[in-house]
Design a protein around this motif. Structure first.
Motif, mmCIF file in Angstrom:
data_model
loop_
_atom_site.group_PDB
_atom_site.id
_atom_site.type_symbol
_atom_site.label_atom_id
_atom_site.label_comp_id
_atom_site.label_asym_id
_atom_site.label_seq_id
_atom_site.Cartn_x
_atom_site.Cartn_y
_atom_site.Cartn_z
ATOM 1 N N ASP A 167 0.807 -1.224 0.000
ATOM 2 C CA ASP A 167 0.000 0.000 0.000
ATOM 3 C C ASP A 167 0.837 1.269 0.000
ATOM 4 O O ASP A 167 0.374 2.327 -0.425
ATOM 5 N N ASP A 168 2.081 1.181 0.498
ATOM 6 C CA ASP A 168 2.970 2.338 0.521
ATOM 7 C C ASP A 168 3.714 2.522 -0.796
ATOM 8 O O ASP A 168 4.526 3.437 -0.917
ATOM 9 N N GLY A 169 3.478 1.624 -1.761
ATOM 10 C CA GLY A 169 4.151 1.703 -3.049
ATOM 11 C C GLY A 169 5.531 1.061 -3.060
ATOM 12 O O GLY A 169 6.291 1.238 -4.006
ATOM 13 N N GLU A 170 5.843 0.308 -2.009
ATOM 14 C CA GLU A 170 7.148 -0.343 -1.923
ATOM 15 C C GLU A 170 7.073 -1.753 -2.488
ATOM 16 O O GLU A 170 6.069 -2.445 -2.335
ATOM 17 N N SER A 171 8.150 -2.166 -3.119
ATOM 18 C CA SER A 171 8.248 -3.507 -3.669
ATOM 19 C C SER A 171 8.571 -4.496 -2.551
ATOM 20 O O SER A 171 9.504 -4.282 -1.783
ATOM 21 N N VAL A 172 7.778 -5.572 -2.456
ATOM 22 C CA VAL A 172 7.969 -6.576 -1.409
ATOM 23 C C VAL A 172 8.124 -7.943 -2.077
ATOM 24 O O VAL A 172 7.267 -8.369 -2.850
ATOM 25 N N TRP A 173 9.231 -8.617 -1.765
ATOM 26 C CA TRP A 173 9.477 -9.965 -2.289
ATOM 27 C C TRP A 173 8.774 -10.969 -1.398
ATOM 28 O O TRP A 173 8.869 -10.901 -0.183
ATOM 29 N N LYS A 174 8.095 -11.931 -2.004
ATOM 30 C CA LYS A 174 7.425 -13.012 -1.279
ATOM 31 C C LYS A 174 8.051 -14.334 -1.719
ATOM 32 O O LYS A 174 8.323 -14.543 -2.906
ATOM 33 N N PHE A 175 8.269 -15.233 -0.751
ATOM 34 C CA PHE A 175 8.911 -16.516 -1.038
ATOM 35 C C PHE A 175 8.113 -17.656 -0.436
ATOM 36 O O PHE A 175 7.557 -17.514 0.648
ATOM 37 N N GLU A 176 8.095 -18.778 -1.151
ATOM 38 C CA GLU A 176 7.510 -20.009 -0.639
ATOM 39 C C GLU A 176 8.463 -21.139 -0.948
ATOM 40 O O GLU A 176 9.131 -21.140 -1.984
ATOM 41 N N SER A 177 8.513 -22.092 -0.057
ATOM 42 C CA SER A 177 9.310 -23.294 -0.317
ATOM 43 C C SER A 177 8.631 -24.477 0.347
ATOM 44 O O SER A 177 7.820 -24.305 1.253
ATOM 45 N N LEU A 178 8.984 -25.645 -0.127
ATOM 46 C CA LEU A 178 8.473 -26.855 0.497
ATOM 47 C C LEU A 178 9.048 -26.975 1.903
ATOM 48 O O LEU A 178 10.038 -26.322 2.231
ATOM 49 N N ASP A 179 8.455 -27.832 2.704
ATOM 50 C CA ASP A 179 8.990 -28.035 4.047
ATOM 51 C C ASP A 179 10.346 -28.734 3.977
ATOM 52 O O ASP A 179 10.757 -29.220 2.929
ATOM 53 N N GLN A 180 11.029 -28.773 5.102
ATOM 54 C CA GLN A 180 12.401 -29.289 5.158
ATOM 55 C C GLN A 180 12.481 -30.730 4.665
ATOM 56 O O GLN A 180 13.380 -31.087 3.899
ATOM 57 N N GLU A 181 11.537 -31.560 5.057
ATOM 58 C CA GLU A 181 11.558 -32.963 4.657
ATOM 59 C C GLU A 181 11.373 -33.114 3.149
ATOM 60 O O GLU A 181 12.066 -33.881 2.490
ATOM 61 N N SER A 182 10.461 -32.346 2.579
ATOM 62 C CA SER A 182 10.217 -32.414 1.129
ATOM 63 C C SER A 182 11.405 -31.882 0.348
ATOM 64 O O SER A 182 11.760 -32.429 -0.702
#
Length: 183
Positions: free
Chosen positions: A78-93
């Motif tokens: 909302d402030d116009g700032e770029s935000v990186w989002k990350f997803e990864s599998l769990d440690q076991e996967s």
């Protein structure tokens, strides 16, 4: 990174590996061969960039998820700032990911960018600003995936370390509580 692919195991997802390499190779091959067969710069630009964009999309949305278990995207808050989002599998996967798939993913990701850099150098030497534009767009798409997946991999490692630290602290705390409650 190891230069040689892991021995003794096959690719777990050969179709995904094929498409991961296909669009990279198609963009590079068209760019190289178009100089021999096509005299129209607009056609060269559009088709090469289209193939590079398809490669970007396949890597970011398909092969990154399946071959290395990582996903990234960028949002504007909302402030116009770029935000990186990350997803990864769990440690076991993540530990069960196929090493050969992972090796192919990372090496082709970096190798493609190196090849586009070489093409950029040749375009600079030949003073071909128009072809430098094509290479620049393709290199930008390649580097965006490199940055996104590298940050995502670092974030996944950090999450694994935090999980391990929390687990150890929790077990230590419960062990201490059990020891002192028995007294």
């Amino acid at each position: 990174m190891d230069l040689n692919p892991p021995q003794g195991e096959n690719y777990a997802h050969p179709q995904i590996c094929f498409f991961h390499v296909l669009f990279k190779g198609a963009a590079l091959a068209f760019y190289i061969l178009s100089a021999l067969f096509v005299n129209n710069f607009v056609i060269i630009f559009v088709i090469t960039v289209l193939l590079a964009a398809l490669d970007f999309w396949v890597v970011k949305n398909v092969s990154g998820r399946i071959l290395v278990g990582l996903r990234w995207w960028n949002e504007i808050n909302d402030d116009g700032e770029s935000v990186w989002k990350f997803e990864s599998l769990d440690q076991e996967s993540l530990a069960r990911m196929n090493k050969k798939d992972s090796w192919l993913f990372w090496w082709t990701l970096y190798l493609t960018a190196v090849i586009w850099i070489v093409f950029a150098i040749f375009s600079l030497i030949r003073l071909q600003a128009d072809y430098l534009l094509v290479v620049g767009v393709c290199l930008t798409l390649s580097i965006a995936n490199i940055i996104g997946f590298t940050k995502c991999r670092k974030d996944a490692k950090k999450q694994i370390q935090q999980f391990a630290t929390q687990t150890i602290a929790s077990r230590l705390s419960s062990t201490l509580q059990t020891a002192f409650s028995a007294v």
